[in-house]
Design a protein around this motif. Structure first.
Motif, PDB file in Angstrom:
ATOM      1  N   PHE A 270       2.099  17.279  12.949  1.00 34.33           N
ATOM      2  CA  PHE A 270       3.009  16.486  12.298  1.00 34.33           C
ATOM      3  C   PHE A 270       4.019  16.215  12.966  1.00 34.33           C
TER       4      PHE A 270
ATOM      5  N   ILE B 266       2.502  13.165  14.886  1.00 35.76           N
ATOM      6  CA  ILE B 266       2.526  11.906  13.968  1.00 35.76           C
ATOM      7  C   ILE B 266       3.820  11.320  14.065  1.00 35.76           C
TER       8      ILE B 266
ATOM      9  N   VAL C  95       3.398  10.036   5.369  1.00 31.77           N
ATOM     10  CA  VAL C  95       2.163  11.137   5.455  1.00 31.77           C
ATOM     11  C   VAL C  95       2.659  12.200   4.234  1.00 31.77           C
TER      12      VAL C  95
ATOM     13  N   LYS D 175       2.148  11.046   0.595  1.00 31.41           N
ATOM     14  CA  LYS D 175       0.754  10.897   0.186  1.00 31.41           C
ATOM     15  C   LYS D 175       0.153  12.346   0.279  1.00 31.41           C
ATOM     16  N   VAL D 176       0.502  13.047   1.198  1.00 32.71           N
ATOM     17  CA  VAL D 176      -0.137  14.609   1.145  1.00 32.71           C
ATOM     18  C   VAL D 176       0.237  15.335  -0.107  1.00 32.71           C
TER      19      VAL D 176
ATOM     20  N   GLU E  18       7.366  20.492   6.943  1.00 37.32           N
ATOM     21  CA  GLU E  18       5.813  19.758   6.562  1.00 37.32           C
ATOM     22  C   GLU E  18       5.409  21.096   6.075  1.00 37.32           C
TER      23      GLU E  18
ATOM     24  N   ILE F 145      -4.765   7.488   4.957  1.00 32.03           N
ATOM     25  CA  ILE F 145      -3.284   7.008   4.952  1.00 32.03           C
ATOM     26  C   ILE F 145      -3.172   5.930   5.989  1.00 32.03           C
TER      27      ILE F 145
ATOM     28  N   THR G  82      -0.597   2.703   7.495  1.00 28.98           N
ATOM     29  CA  THR G  82       0.905   2.307   7.307  1.00 28.98           C
ATOM     30  C   THR G  82       0.815   0.671   7.204  1.00 28.98           C
TER      31      THR G  82
ATOM     32  N   ILE H  81      -3.617   6.602   9.622  1.00 33.13           N
ATOM     33  CA  ILE H  81      -3.144   8.058  10.056  1.00 33.13           C
ATOM     34  C   ILE H  81      -4.067   9.225   9.912  1.00 33.13           C
TER      35      ILE H  81
ATOM     36  N   VAL I  83      -5.153  13.006   8.848  1.00 33.26           N
ATOM     37  CA  VAL I  83      -4.354  14.075   8.561  1.00 33.26           C
ATOM     38  C   VAL I  83      -4.996  15.074   8.115  1.00 33.26           C
TER      39      VAL I  83
END
Length: 362
Positions: free
Chosen positions: A237, A240, A252, A255-256, A276, A306, A308, A314, A316
């Motif tokens: 993370f 990222i 992120v 969404k996660v 995270e 995901i 942007t 991205i 994940v």
């Protein structure tokens, strides 16, 4: 249906469900509705009796009351707030002194005006509040001292009005108290939600999820049920954040979190542990059952797309540590520590996987 209709009427002109002055706005709207209802009732009664002067006076009051409601609807709350006591004081004074007489007890409605002032006017409106209360008390005393007889009411009518005044005052106080208490309950519930929810992810925050962990752990021990704790961590993370920026990192996490919350079962609890890291608590669940649920979660996160606002996708993944309650475990912190060791084992073995700690290790 009735409750929804009343709430809709009380919220005329107001969109903010938890505004600081919403309680005052509800009382103002309720006062206008009661005022218009009383004017409409008198209009019907005195029109039927062919007492045109009282009927016309009631019609004028009804029209001005509707104007006050209109002020609220278009957002002129301060005008509506001030117009109401002026209307009520004028109505009660004229009807008590010139139409119904003080023996009818109609001047006791000044008590409503005083209660309205204390509820509706804020601390910075102390000057207006004092004037409204002072005028109401002075007029009430004037009505008591003059002891006039009404021109439009018989002795029987005056008895009916006294009963009406009693029930109307009681109903008004009951409704105002109910509005204030309902507002306090609503605000307390909202504040509790704010205190227990993580703003970014919408999940339970650390304090809430750990409180749930204590309760679920205690229930599982008492009922001798299996229970699984899991710690979930986003892989790389920091990379990222460093590569795509903190806004992308927040995206992120959001969404996660939504994905993880959607794949767990209704009885499971999930919350943000910090940064995270997340905690999933699965009551009345065996390790094998928990593995199925968490593997589904891992796969769902891996399949996420995901993107942007700049069109960058991205990738994940997550690593997961699992542990279940063992007979030797006496505190929930021990089971969390065991799940944490499982998480680090998953990290060491290449990430994007889950690791089960089935036996408690000292």
């Amino acid at each position: 249906m009735i409750k929804k209709t009343i709430n809709k009427l009380l919220n005329i002109g107001f969109d903010d469900e938890f505004g600081n002055d919403l309680n005052q706005k509800h009382v103002v709207n309720f006062s206008y509705m009661m005022f218009c209802a009383s004017c409409l009732l008198m209009l019907v009664v005195f029109s039927f009796r062919q007492m045109s002067s009282v009927a016309i006076f009631s019609l004028i009051g009804l029209l001005i009351g509707i104007v006050g409601l209109r002020y609220n609807y278009i957002g002129h709350f301060s005008r509506a707030q001030l117009l109401m006591p002026i209307l009520k004081i004028s109505q009660v004074s004229i009807l008590s002194l010139f139409y119904f007489g003080t023996e009818s007890g109609f001047h006791w409605f000044f008590v409503n005006v005083i209660a309205y002032s204390f509820v509706v006017f804020r601390a910075d409106q102390r000057f207006i509040k004092c004037w409204v209360v002072g005028i109401s008390i002075a007029l009430f005393l004037l009505c008591e001292l003059l002891n006039t007889r009404g021109m439009y009411l018989t002795t029987f009518d005056q008895s009916v009005v006294i009963i009406f005044v009693f029930f109307a005052l009681s109903f008004n106080f009951a409704m105002v108290i109910n509005l204030v208490m309902s507002r306090l309950k609503s605000v307390n519930t909202h504040l509790r939600t704010l205190a227990e929810r993580d703003e970014l992810t919408g999940l339970s925050n650390r304090r809430k999820v750990l409180a749930d962990a204590v309760n679920i752990f205690a229930d599982s021990v008492i009922n001798r049920e299996s229970c699984v704790f899991s710690i979930v961590d986003l892989d790389h993370f920091k990379k990222i954040n460093d590569t795509f920026g903190h806004e992308a990192g927040d995206l992120v996490l959001s969404k996660v979190s939504t994905t993880m919350a959607s794949v767990i079962r209704p009885q499971d609890e999930i919350g943000r542990y910090g940064g995270e890291e997340f905690i999933v608590i699965m009551p009345n669940t065996t390790l094998k059952e928990a593995e199925v649920v968490m593997e589904h979660m891992r796969q769902s996160v891996e399949d996420l797309l995901i993107e942007t606002e700049h069109g960058i996708v991205i990738p994940v993944t997550i690593s997961i540590g699992l542990a279940s309650i063992a007979p030797t475990v006496s505190r929930y912190e021990e089971i969390l520590a065991q799940a944490d060791r499982g998480l680090y084992a998953a990290k060491r073995n290449g990430r994007n996987r889950l690791s089960v700690q089935s036996d408690y290790q000292t």
